[in-house]
Design a protein around this motif. Structure first.
Motif, PDB file in Angstrom:
ATOM      1  N   GLY A 281       0.791  -1.228   0.000  1.00 36.43           N
ATOM      2  CA  GLY A 281       0.000   0.000   0.000  1.00 36.43           C
ATOM      3  C   GLY A 281       0.818   1.270   0.000  1.00 36.43           C
ATOM      4  N   VAL A 282       0.088   2.391  -0.046  1.00 37.68           N
ATOM      5  CA  VAL A 282       0.678   3.728  -0.034  1.00 37.68           C
ATOM      6  C   VAL A 282      -0.035   4.557   1.024  1.00 37.68           C
ATOM      7  CG1 VAL A 282       1.197   5.784  -1.403  1.00 37.68           C
ATOM      8  CG2 VAL A 282       1.116   3.551  -2.528  1.00 37.68           C
ATOM      9  N   PRO A 283       0.623   4.878   2.141  1.00 34.24           N
ATOM     10  CA  PRO A 283       1.939   4.374   2.545  1.00 34.24           C
ATOM     11  C   PRO A 283       1.853   2.916   2.960  1.00 34.24           C
ATOM     12  CG  PRO A 283       0.983   5.654   4.317  1.00 34.24           C
ATOM     13  CD  PRO A 283       0.052   5.783   3.156  1.00 34.24           C
ATOM     14  N   ALA A 284       2.965   2.222   2.952  1.00 33.33           N
ATOM     15  CA  ALA A 284       2.980   0.783   3.210  1.00 33.33           C
ATOM     16  C   ALA A 284       2.573   0.480   4.653  1.00 33.33           C
ATOM     17  CB  ALA A 284       4.369   0.226   2.926  1.00 33.33           C
ATOM     18  N   LYS A 285       1.688  -0.507   4.791  1.00 34.30           N
ATOM     19  CA  LYS A 285       1.237  -0.983   6.096  1.00 34.30           C
ATOM     20  C   LYS A 285       1.431  -2.496   6.161  1.00 34.30           C
ATOM     21  CE  LYS A 285      -0.319   3.090   7.371  1.00 34.30           C
ATOM     22  NZ  LYS A 285       0.371   3.866   8.438  1.00 34.30           N
ATOM     23  N   VAL A 286       1.749  -2.990   7.350  1.00 32.53           N
ATOM     24  CA  VAL A 286       1.928  -4.425   7.540  1.00 32.53           C
ATOM     25  C   VAL A 286       0.559  -5.092   7.518  1.00 32.53           C
ATOM     26  CG1 VAL A 286       2.727  -6.228   9.115  1.00 32.53           C
ATOM     27  CG2 VAL A 286       4.045  -4.115   8.849  1.00 32.53           C
ATOM     28  N   VAL A 287       0.407  -6.101   6.652  1.00 28.88           N
ATOM     29  CA  VAL A 287      -0.878  -6.799   6.543  1.00 28.88           C
ATOM     30  C   VAL A 287      -0.834  -8.172   7.195  1.00 28.88           C
ATOM     31  CG1 VAL A 287      -1.651  -5.553   4.505  1.00 28.88           C
ATOM     32  CG2 VAL A 287      -0.246  -7.601   4.222  1.00 28.88           C
ATOM     33  N   ARG A 288       0.333  -8.801   7.225  1.00 31.49           N
ATOM     34  CA  ARG A 288       0.463 -10.082   7.918  1.00 31.49           C
ATOM     35  C   ARG A 288       1.931 -10.447   8.065  1.00 31.49           C
ATOM     36  NH1 ARG A 288       0.952 -14.585   4.285  1.00 31.49           N
ATOM     37  NH2 ARG A 288       0.622 -14.010   2.106  1.00 31.49           N
ATOM     38  N   GLU A 289       2.165 -11.526   8.787  1.00 30.29           N
ATOM     39  CA  GLU A 289       3.537 -11.988   8.999  1.00 30.29           C
ATOM     40  C   GLU A 289       3.986 -12.839   7.822  1.00 30.29           C
ATOM     41  OE1 GLU A 289       6.116 -14.742  12.167  1.00 30.29           O
ATOM     42  OE2 GLU A 289       3.959 -14.397  12.458  1.00 30.29           O
ATOM     43  N   ALA A 290       5.270 -12.727   7.482  1.00 32.19           N
ATOM     44  CA  ALA A 290       5.858 -13.575   6.443  1.00 32.19           C
ATOM     45  C   ALA A 290       6.306 -14.867   7.106  1.00 32.19           C
ATOM     46  CB  ALA A 290       7.035 -12.863   5.781  1.00 32.19           C
ATOM     47  N   SER A 291       5.486 -15.907   7.007  1.00 32.46           N
ATOM     48  CA  SER A 291       5.764 -17.157   7.710  1.00 32.46           C
ATOM     49  C   SER A 291       7.002 -17.862   7.162  1.00 32.46           C
ATOM     50  CB  SER A 291       4.550 -18.088   7.636  1.00 32.46           C
ATOM     51  OG  SER A 291       4.186 -18.311   6.284  1.00 32.46           O
ATOM     52  N   VAL A 292       7.233 -17.734   5.844  1.00 31.10           N
ATOM     53  CA  VAL A 292       8.409 -18.337   5.216  1.00 31.10           C
ATOM     54  C   VAL A 292       9.194 -17.233   4.519  1.00 31.10           C
ATOM     55  CG1 VAL A 292       9.246 -20.021   3.538  1.00 31.10           C
ATOM     56  CG2 VAL A 292       7.161 -20.496   4.844  1.00 31.10           C
ATOM     57  N   PRO A 293      10.484 -17.088   4.800  1.00 29.43           N
ATOM     58  CA  PRO A 293      11.272 -16.039   4.136  1.00 29.43           C
ATOM     59  C   PRO A 293      11.230 -16.180   2.621  1.00 29.43           C
ATOM     60  CG  PRO A 293      12.495 -16.976   5.973  1.00 29.43           C
ATOM     61  CD  PRO A 293      11.284 -17.834   5.788  1.00 29.43           C
ATOM     62  N   PHE A 294      11.264 -15.058   1.915  1.00 32.30           N
ATOM     63  CA  PHE A 294      11.196 -15.078   0.456  1.00 32.30           C
ATOM     64  C   PHE A 294      12.369 -15.833  -0.151  1.00 32.30           C
ATOM     65  CE2 PHE A 294      12.048 -13.225  -3.745  1.00 32.30           C
ATOM     66  CZ  PHE A 294      10.823 -13.459  -4.358  1.00 32.30           C
TER      67      PHE A 294
END
Length: 241
Positions: free
Chosen positions: A217-230
């Motif tokens: 988003g703009v501005p960026a907001k945390v929507v959830r946790e990254a359970s597995v690293p990219f």
């Protein structure tokens, strides 16, 4: 070479903020290679770690670089076909002592880099080993930016300062290890993006992002946790293609 990856912050920082990039402590060891005098071992080590991540991306076997001839051929192939790797190679070249000692040579290498690759990686920025730019188009990394190891940068990303915004003496972002910056993402000002976080396409980051977070988003907001690293997802994808 080592000093470019080390930095210190005099002020206390939250526990989630990215630690000192591990490139200075854990430079990739290249076994069996004897670097020429004009090419320091640390330079070869870093470009090999960058190269290994490209092998993951295209689904090739990293063992192809286990022999000297395979490593040299792989570097040449990627310099020809991969804009992102070519830009990183020239950036790493600018960090070697012979180039750093000559302002003219450094300026020429930087000019060739920008003209060939349409990617501007400021030589004063600190970019950890294992960086990958899958699609090298219109990418800018500012002068005092700090990027950890194994960062993934997609096309159209800008990492830099906001005029007049200073925090604790910093004007540019700090990007932690294993972060993924999606296409068109902007990370602006003295912010910290925690390790193993993912920034969505076209997001604009103007505030700190905790570790292992997905922000959009703009501005960026945390929507959830990254359970597995990219980085783990990327390597798993490469093994399955």
């Amino acid at each position: 070479m080592m000093s470019q990856y080390s930095y210190s912050l005099s002020m206390p920082v939250p526990a989630w903020r990215p630690a000192v990039p591990t490139a200075a402590r854990n430079l990739y060891r290249v076994r069996g290679y004897r670097s020429p005098p004009f090419m320091p071992t640390s330079f070869v080590a870093v470009i090999k770690k960058d190269l290994d991540r490209y092998f993951f991306w295209v689904g090739d076997d990293v063992k192809k670089t286990s022999r000297r001839s395979g490593f040299v051929l792989a570097v040449i192939e990627h310099l020809i076909y991969k804009d992102g790797y070519r830009a990183l190679f020239f950036y790493r070249l600018q960090q070697t002592p012979p180039v750093k000692k000559s302002r003219l040579l450094g300026a020429l290498v930087r000019l060739v880099n920008v003209l060939l690759n349409r990617i501007e990686l400021d030589p004063r920025a600190q970019i950890g080993a294992g960086c990958i730019i899958p699609h090298g188009q219109c990418i800018i990394v500012g002068s005092s930016c700090i990027l950890g190891e194994n960062v993934t940068i997609y096309q159209g990303v800008t990492i830099g300062a906001i005029a007049g915004r200073v925090k604790d003496g910093r004007v540019d972002p700090i990007i932690g290890d294993g972060v993924m910056l999606g296409a068109g993402a902007k990370v602006l000002g003295p912010v910290c993006v925690g390790k193993n976080s993912m920034i969505g396409a076209n997001a604009v980051v103007i505030d700190d992002i905790p570790e292992r977070s997905i922000a959009v988003g703009v501005p960026a907001k945390v929507v959830r946790e990254a359970s597995v690293p990219f980085t783990v997802n990327l390597e798993e994808h490469a093994r399955n293609v």
